[in-house]
Design a protein around this motif. Structure first.
Motif, mmCIF file in Angstrom:
data_model
loop_
_atom_site.group_PDB
_atom_site.id
_atom_site.type_symbol
_atom_site.label_atom_id
_atom_site.label_comp_id
_atom_site.label_asym_id
_atom_site.label_seq_id
_atom_site.Cartn_x
_atom_site.Cartn_y
_atom_site.Cartn_z
ATOM 1 N N VAL A 134 0.355 4.839 2.260
ATOM 2 C CA VAL A 134 -0.055 4.137 3.480
ATOM 3 C C VAL A 134 1.068 4.122 4.512
ATOM 4 O O VAL A 134 0.844 4.335 5.713
ATOM 5 N N ALA B 45 0.027 3.901 -3.666
ATOM 6 C CA ALA B 45 -0.785 3.663 -2.476
ATOM 7 C C ALA B 45 0.069 3.148 -1.322
ATOM 8 O O ALA B 45 -0.117 3.553 -0.171
ATOM 9 N N ILE B 46 0.994 2.254 -1.607
ATOM 10 C CA ILE B 46 1.843 1.695 -0.560
ATOM 11 C C ILE B 46 2.707 2.781 0.070
ATOM 12 O O ILE B 46 2.844 2.853 1.297
ATOM 13 N N TYR C 135 -7.452 -3.532 -4.757
ATOM 14 C CA TYR C 135 -6.830 -3.240 -6.041
ATOM 15 C C TYR C 135 -7.157 -4.297 -7.102
ATOM 16 O O TYR C 135 -7.512 -5.436 -6.803
ATOM 17 N N PHE D 21 -7.363 7.734 1.252
ATOM 18 C CA PHE D 21 -6.872 8.117 -0.072
ATOM 19 C C PHE D 21 -7.474 9.416 -0.587
ATOM 20 O O PHE D 21 -6.837 10.131 -1.353
ATOM 21 N N VAL E 148 -5.811 1.026 -7.401
ATOM 22 C CA VAL E 148 -6.479 0.949 -6.106
ATOM 23 C C VAL E 148 -7.892 1.510 -6.248
ATOM 24 O O VAL E 148 -8.104 2.582 -6.814
ATOM 25 N N LEU F 234 -1.068 1.063 -7.321
ATOM 26 C CA LEU F 234 -0.746 0.264 -6.149
ATOM 27 C C LEU F 234 0.564 0.728 -5.517
ATOM 28 O O LEU F 234 0.670 0.839 -4.289
ATOM 29 N N VAL G 1 -6.123 -1.894 1.110
ATOM 30 C CA VAL G 1 -5.689 -1.510 -0.231
ATOM 31 C C VAL G 1 -6.396 -2.456 -1.200
ATOM 32 O O VAL G 1 -5.962 -3.590 -1.411
ATOM 33 N N SER H 25 -10.486 2.697 4.219
ATOM 34 C CA SER H 25 -9.899 2.740 2.885
ATOM 35 C C SER H 25 -10.101 4.095 2.229
ATOM 36 O O SER H 25 -9.177 4.888 2.091
ATOM 37 N N VAL I 216 -1.842 -3.116 6.874
ATOM 38 C CA VAL I 216 -2.577 -3.095 5.607
ATOM 39 C C VAL I 216 -3.242 -4.439 5.343
ATOM 40 O O VAL I 216 -2.708 -5.495 5.712
ATOM 41 N N PHE J 76 -4.316 -6.239 1.882
ATOM 42 C CA PHE J 76 -4.371 -6.223 0.424
ATOM 43 C C PHE J 76 -5.585 -7.036 -0.018
ATOM 44 O O PHE J 76 -5.678 -8.235 0.286
#
Length: 228
Positions: free
Chosen positions: A151, A147-148, A127, A104, A132, A144, A125, A100, A159, A161
């Motif tokens: 990713v 982030a998607i 969140y 990022f 996130v 979020l 992810v 994770s 992923v 979640f």
């Protein structure tokens, strides 16, 4: 959809925290014994997390290597931020590693660490309220939606979640997560707040490949549920 039990480890013991806060939730005991009980119930998949490593407060790698034995599918997460740790878990029997923070905070380093193993890497992810969270859920990283998009650019297996708002509470899933899940390329998992068979059926309807259960499993609500 597969139902995957989780074992979270801190200071060598299996625990289930509420929203990740140390000292909350349940102390379950010997993680090796719990793993044996899960196998006896018919579970062949396991999600394993080193909470101490995620927070930079310790390491439970040797215990985790023993816990994962005997499962055909094992995802391992918590503090995996370099190639040596990633390869150690894969060599010990993990089929997937979950990362994770590095994805990022240092995406170029992340790409170097996972190069050649992308098909065995999931990004968690984590969140709450559209933010996130990273570094053991102690810092906010991005939205979020951003982030998607990020990713998807990394070319990994998929992923997980994790809805931190409800993690460890059994208060229910994020009913809006389906709109985000459909944007993901690859495998999709969900964790956080699962409190009923109805929650599992809703996640299945949303297109998730697997759901990770913890508190609901260990309090008996969803004990022994392997798939929906």
């Amino acid at each position: 959809m597969r139902v995957v039990p989780s074992i979270d480890i801190s200071r060598g013991m299996a625990v289930k925290r509420v929203r990740g806060k140390d000292g909350t939730g349940l102390v379950l005991g010997d993680p090796i014994k719990i793993a044996e009980e899960l196998r006896e119930m018919g579970y062949v998949s396991l999600h394993l997390v080193d909470l101490d490593a995620a927070e930079g407060k310790g390491d439970n790698v040797e215990v985790m290597e023993r816990v994962m034995r005997g499962f055909s599918e094992v995802s391992v997460g918590g503090g995996i931020r370099d190639r040596s740790r990633l390869e150690r878990f894969l060599s010990a029997g993990a089929t997937k590693v979950v990362m994770s923070t590095l994805a990022f905070t240092q995406p170029d380093t992340f790409r170097r660490v996972v190069k050649g193993y992308e098909d065995r890497v999931l990004i968690s992810v984590d969140y709450c309220d559209d933010r996130v969270l990273i570094r053991g859920w102690n810092e906010s990283a991005t939205s979020l939606e951003e982030a998607i998009s990020h990713v998807n650019s990394l070319g990994v297996r998929g992923v997980i979640f994790t809805y931190v708002c409800n993690e460890g509470t059994r208060r229910g899933i994020d009913l809006n997560v389906g709109s985000y899940a459909k944007l993901i390329r690859g495998e999709k998992g969900y964790a956080g707040g699962i409190g009923s068979i109805q929650d599992l059926r809703e996640l299945d309807r949303m297109g998730f490949n697997f759901a990770i259960v913890g508190m609901s499993l260990y309090t008996g609500v969803l004990r022994g549920v392997i798939s929906v």
